[in-house]
Structure formats: C-alpha cells, structure tokens
Design a protein around this motif. Structure first.
Motif, PDB file in Angstrom:
ATOM      1  N   PHE A  50      18.736   2.799 -21.238  1.00  0.00           N
ATOM      2  CA  PHE A  50      18.825   2.091 -22.521  1.00  0.00           C
ATOM      3  C   PHE A  50      17.452   1.582 -22.951  1.00  0.00           C
ATOM      4  CE2 PHE A  50      19.264  -1.965 -24.802  1.00  0.00           C
ATOM      5  CZ  PHE A  50      19.992  -1.553 -25.906  1.00  0.00           C
ATOM      6  N   GLU A  51      16.714   1.007 -22.018  1.00  0.00           N
ATOM      7  CA  GLU A  51      15.379   0.496 -22.353  1.00  0.00           C
ATOM      8  C   GLU A  51      14.455   1.636 -22.782  1.00  0.00           C
ATOM      9  OE1 GLU A  51      14.853  -3.565 -19.707  1.00  0.00           O
ATOM     10  OE2 GLU A  51      14.459  -1.635 -18.722  1.00  0.00           O
ATOM     11  N   LYS A  52      14.551   2.761 -22.102  1.00  0.00           N
ATOM     12  CA  LYS A  52      13.695   3.897 -22.460  1.00  0.00           C
ATOM     13  C   LYS A  52      14.059   4.459 -23.829  1.00  0.00           C
ATOM     14  CE  LYS A  52      12.575   5.462 -17.768  1.00  0.00           C
ATOM     15  NZ  LYS A  52      12.732   6.552 -16.772  1.00  0.00           N
ATOM     16  N   GLU A  53      15.339   4.508 -24.123  1.00  0.00           N
ATOM     17  CA  GLU A  53      15.784   5.098 -25.384  1.00  0.00           C
ATOM     18  C   GLU A  53      15.507   4.195 -26.573  1.00  0.00           C
ATOM     19  OE1 GLU A  53      20.093   6.142 -27.287  1.00  0.00           O
ATOM     20  OE2 GLU A  53      19.557   7.232 -25.450  1.00  0.00           O
ATOM     21  N   THR A  54      15.644   2.884 -26.395  1.00  0.00           N
ATOM     22  CA  THR A  54      15.556   1.957 -27.525  1.00  0.00           C
ATOM     23  C   THR A  54      14.246   1.189 -27.588  1.00  0.00           C
ATOM     24  OG1 THR A  54      16.555   0.127 -26.291  1.00  0.00           O
ATOM     25  CG2 THR A  54      18.052   1.630 -27.461  1.00  0.00           C
ATOM     26  N   GLY A  55      13.519   1.114 -26.483  1.00  0.00           N
ATOM     27  CA  GLY A  55      12.324   0.278 -26.434  1.00  0.00           C
ATOM     28  C   GLY A  55      12.651  -1.187 -26.272  1.00  0.00           C
ATOM     29  N   ALA A  56      13.919  -1.509 -26.094  1.00  0.00           N
ATOM     30  CA  ALA A  56      14.348  -2.897 -25.926  1.00  0.00           C
ATOM     31  C   ALA A  56      14.116  -3.349 -24.489  1.00  0.00           C
ATOM     32  CB  ALA A  56      15.826  -3.028 -26.289  1.00  0.00           C
ATOM     33  N   ALA A 270      24.062  -5.927 -33.130  1.00  0.00           N
ATOM     34  CA  ALA A 270      23.862  -4.491 -33.347  1.00  0.00           C
ATOM     35  C   ALA A 270      23.230  -3.845 -32.117  1.00  0.00           C
ATOM     36  CB  ALA A 270      22.993  -4.264 -34.582  1.00  0.00           C
ATOM     37  N   LEU A 271      22.215  -4.504 -31.551  1.00  0.00           N
ATOM     38  CA  LEU A 271      21.580  -3.986 -30.339  1.00  0.00           C
ATOM     39  C   LEU A 271      22.553  -4.048 -29.163  1.00  0.00           C
ATOM     40  CD1 LEU A 271      18.879  -2.893 -29.202  1.00  0.00           C
ATOM     41  CD2 LEU A 271      18.319  -5.255 -28.565  1.00  0.00           C
ATOM     42  N   ALA A 272      23.322  -5.124 -29.095  1.00  0.00           N
ATOM     43  CA  ALA A 272      24.304  -5.273 -28.018  1.00  0.00           C
ATOM     44  C   ALA A 272      25.335  -4.145 -28.072  1.00  0.00           C
ATOM     45  CB  ALA A 272      24.986  -6.627 -28.119  1.00  0.00           C
ATOM     46  N   LEU A 273      25.759  -3.773 -29.264  1.00  0.00           N
ATOM     47  CA  LEU A 273      26.722  -2.679 -29.405  1.00  0.00           C
ATOM     48  C   LEU A 273      26.134  -1.351 -28.924  1.00  0.00           C
ATOM     49  CD1 LEU A 273      28.422  -3.508 -32.823  1.00  0.00           C
ATOM     50  CD2 LEU A 273      29.558  -3.364 -30.593  1.00  0.00           C
ATOM     51  N   PHE A 275      24.026  -1.067 -26.510  1.00  0.00           N
ATOM     52  CA  PHE A 275      24.071  -1.147 -25.046  1.00  0.00           C
ATOM     53  C   PHE A 275      25.482  -0.854 -24.549  1.00  0.00           C
ATOM     54  CE2 PHE A 275      24.598  -3.249 -20.984  1.00  0.00           C
ATOM     55  CZ  PHE A 275      23.459  -2.851 -20.298  1.00  0.00           C
ATOM     56  N   ILE A 276      26.459  -1.467 -25.181  1.00  0.00           N
ATOM     57  CA  ILE A 276      27.856  -1.221 -24.813  1.00  0.00           C
ATOM     58  C   ILE A 276      28.184   0.256 -24.948  1.00  0.00           C
ATOM     59  CG2 ILE A 276      30.242  -1.623 -25.577  1.00  0.00           C
ATOM     60  CD1 ILE A 276      29.366  -4.529 -26.192  1.00  0.00           C
ATOM     61  N   ASP A 277      27.708   0.857 -26.040  1.00  0.00           N
ATOM     62  CA  ASP A 277      27.991   2.266 -26.291  1.00  0.00           C
ATOM     63  C   ASP A 277      27.406   3.148 -25.201  1.00  0.00           C
ATOM     64  OD1 ASP A 277      29.249   4.192 -27.881  1.00  0.00           O
ATOM     65  OD2 ASP A 277      27.411   4.629 -28.979  1.00  0.00           O
ATOM     66  N   MET A 278      26.217   2.834 -24.730  1.00  0.00           N
ATOM     67  CA  MET A 278      25.623   3.638 -23.670  1.00  0.00           C
ATOM     68  C   MET A 278      26.432   3.523 -22.390  1.00  0.00           C
ATOM     69  SD  MET A 278      21.695   3.924 -22.277  1.00  0.00           S
ATOM     70  CE  MET A 278      21.203   4.928 -23.677  1.00  0.00           C
ATOM     71  N   SER A 279      27.003   2.344 -22.128  1.00  0.00           N
ATOM     72  CA  SER A 279      27.837   2.165 -20.933  1.00  0.00           C
ATOM     73  C   SER A 279      29.061   3.067 -20.970  1.00  0.00           C
ATOM     74  CB  SER A 279      28.289   0.702 -20.815  1.00  0.00           C
ATOM     75  OG  SER A 279      27.187  -0.172 -20.755  1.00  0.00           O
ATOM     76  N   LEU A 280      29.490   3.418 -22.183  1.00  0.00           N
ATOM     77  CA  LEU A 280      30.692   4.239 -22.357  1.00  0.00           C
ATOM     78  C   LEU A 280      30.397   5.734 -22.322  1.00  0.00           C
ATOM     79  CD1 LEU A 280      32.331   2.266 -25.325  1.00  0.00           C
ATOM     80  CD2 LEU A 280      32.600   1.886 -22.867  1.00  0.00           C
TER      81      LEU A 280
END
Length: 347
Positions: A50-56, A270-273, A275-280
């Motif tokens: 997630f961090e690599k994909e979003t830069g977050a 929006a960012l939290a969603l 992250f949730i989406d990647m978990s799924l």
C-alpha cells in the motif's frame, strides 16, 4: 534597517504551512495490527504494498482486538485510528455505537469479489472480513490414519486420553467449546450440554490447556492426537515439524472473522478506504493464506494445493463457515467462564 513582512506574504506563508500540514496528515494512516507473526505478514501482504502504491505512510500500533476496541471507545470524541482491525466481532458493537462509518461497496474495487458473508454488514458500519481463522480439528496424522470428519469425534472414548481441550478464556478455545456445545444439543442460551461434555472428557483423561504454545507442547511431548483449534495454528505446528493436519467438521466450521473497519470522525477516509480495499484484494489474501493459513474471503483468490488443504477454501470450503453471535458471547463471557472454571475444578 528593519524589514517588515508584507501581510499578504505572511498570509501566503501561513497558508502554505497549513496546506503542507494537511497534506502530510492526508497522506498518513494510523492502524492497529496484532503483533508477532501476524504483524509481519500484515506488513508484507498489505502495508508495504500500500505504501509503495500510494506513497502514503502507515503508522502501526500493535493492539489486539479487545485493547484496540477499548482505545476506540475511549477516543470516541477524537479517534486516533483511521482503520481498525478486529478478530473477535468487536466491529458489530463498534458499528452499533457509531464508532465506525458505513462503507459504500461501490467505493471498493474488490468488494464485488467478496463472498456475501464477508460484506454483509457494510451498510451498518461493520467492516468487511478480509481473512478468516477457521476453527476445526487438528489431528496427528501418524496416530489417526483416518481424518476426523465430525465434531462428534471429540466425544470418542478411544480418543479421550489423547484429546486436548482449550480453556474458553482463549478466543479460539471459546469457539471450539461452543461448537462442542452445539453438537451436544446446546446453543447460546444453554451451554450446559457443552459443560457436561467437558466434564465427561476430563474424567476420561483429556487434557486442558490455556495457550497456543501449550497445544504445541502436548503434540510434541505428550502424545496428543486431537485438538479443536484454528487453521493458522495448525500451520504453526506443521512448521515446527509436527505431523499434524487441519480438517473441518461436517456439522460446520466456527469462524473468527478478521475485519478491517473505517473509523468514524476521521479526516482522511478516502485514503483509509484505499487501504481497506487493498486488504480485500486477491493478492493480499493469497499472501495471508500462504503466510499464516488464513482463509480468503475473496472468491478470486487462487491457492496452491498445499495451502488450500490447510484452510477453508473456495465456495465449498466457506459454505460450512458459521459465526456465533459475538454480542451474545461478550454479554455472557464472564458468566460462562465462571461456569467453565467450576466444571473443570471438579474433574
């Protein structure tokens, strides 16, 4: 000579600083994870990608479900988590108390691929299940050539001296006990059939333990053949070179749903969603299954045969999953533990 800062320039600087702070805040998520091997897998399967994909940036607080829920409740007017993960059904209570935000499945790319049970409570604020710890039977395949096919095998007197029971203060132990109670004719309004069964088993020579490492010790040193416990821990025993396998009982498979939840009253939902989406995603869930033997909730997850054999997998595998009502368990936990302790004290 004194230099005076132009008011317009000062305002512009202040605006830039504020914008920079907001941007940093919007690009950071604070979540909980469960520590140990789970947290290691969590980072590998979700957090780092997630961090690599979003830069977050993801800040991780190690907190098990009960502790994380207590923190969320205490912070209800100013929550500190953006995403909170539970494994004991706490999302049901948290959603009812308004601590979690409802999730629109249209905002999740992977929601459409989830089994129905994994997304049933989204509109109420109950986050989706991204993994499942399936509770079944761990058995010594050298001692039991035929895998146990029914939960009633726990009551087989020939196996009783080699049976391991787990205290219901342990979450997995509670689910295993409730399944024993169910096949003995009880339900959540009456656990006495299960307690009677436990007393009979202890009188017949069964062993009772409180923690996961004690189960490993029983299989490694004390000739244990059978235990009601979780798929992920069966894998732990396998990695310790013990000849064990995991199997599901025909009457159903109690499940501990691991959910990822959107915390209410936070600025960066929006960012939290995302992250949730990647978990799924199927990739994340394939990773969790491989690393820890958790069952995927994404129907598109594809597992190799050796991994699939150790989890509840595919439409047929998850069909037998059952979930005991978490609020009922929490409301009765203290009373049930008291009755349990009196029962095992009389063995």
């Amino acid at each position: 000579m004194k230099r005076h800062l132009n008011p317009v320039s000062f305002a512009a600087v202040a605006l830039c600083l504020a914008a920079g702070h907001a941007a940093a805040q919007d690009n950071t998520l604070r979540i909980n994870s469960f520590g140990g091997a789970y947290e290691t897998a969590h980072r590998k399967c979700v957090i780092t990608p997630f961090e690599k994909e979003t830069g977050a940036h993801v800040q991780v607080v190690t907190a098990y479900s009960a502790d994380a829920f207590a923190q969320l409740r205490a912070q209800k007017n100013a929550p500190q988590f953006d995403v909170i993960n539970f494994s004991g059904g706490q999302e049901i209570v948290a959603a009812a108390e308004g601590l979690l935000s409802p999730v629109d499945p249209k905002k999740l790319v992977n929601a459409a691929d989830l089994y129905d049970f994994a997304k049933a409570g989204l509109a109420k604020g109950e986050g989706p299940a991204y993994s499942v710890a399936a509770i079944g039977m761990i058995y010594n395949q050298n001692s039991m050539r035929t895998p146990p096919a029914s939960w009633k095998e726990l009551m087989n007197p020939k196996l009783t001296p080699h049976l391991v029971l787990t205290d219901i203060s342990n979450g997995y132990g509670m689910l295993g006990f409730l399944m024993l109670n169910k096949v003995e004719g009880g339900d959540l309004s009456n656990i006495q059939p299960g307690l009677n069964a436990v007393k009979k088993l202890l009188d017949g020579g069964a062993t009772i333990v409180s923690t996961s490492p004690e189960i490993q010790q029983e299989f490694a040193q004390n000739a244990a053949w059978l235990a009601a416990y979780a798929s992920d821990y069966a894998y732990t025993l396998t990695k310790a070179n013990l000849p064990v396998k995991f199997t599901q009982g025909a009457e159903g498979t109690p499940a501990s749903y691991i959910t990822t939840n959107l915390v209410a009253k936070r600025p960066n939902q929006a960012l939290a969603l995302k992250f949730i989406d990647m978990s799924l995603s199927k990739n994340a869930q394939q990773c969790f299954a491989t690393e820890l033997r958790y069952s995927p909730t994404n129907a598109k997850a594809v597992l190799p045969a050796d991994v699939a054999a150790g989890v509840a997998y595919g439409a047929s595998g998850v069909k037998g999953l059952l979930r005991f009502d978490a609020p009922t368990i929490e409301a009765n936990r203290s009373a049930w533990v008291e009755k349990w302790n009196k029962t095992i004290a009389k063995k």
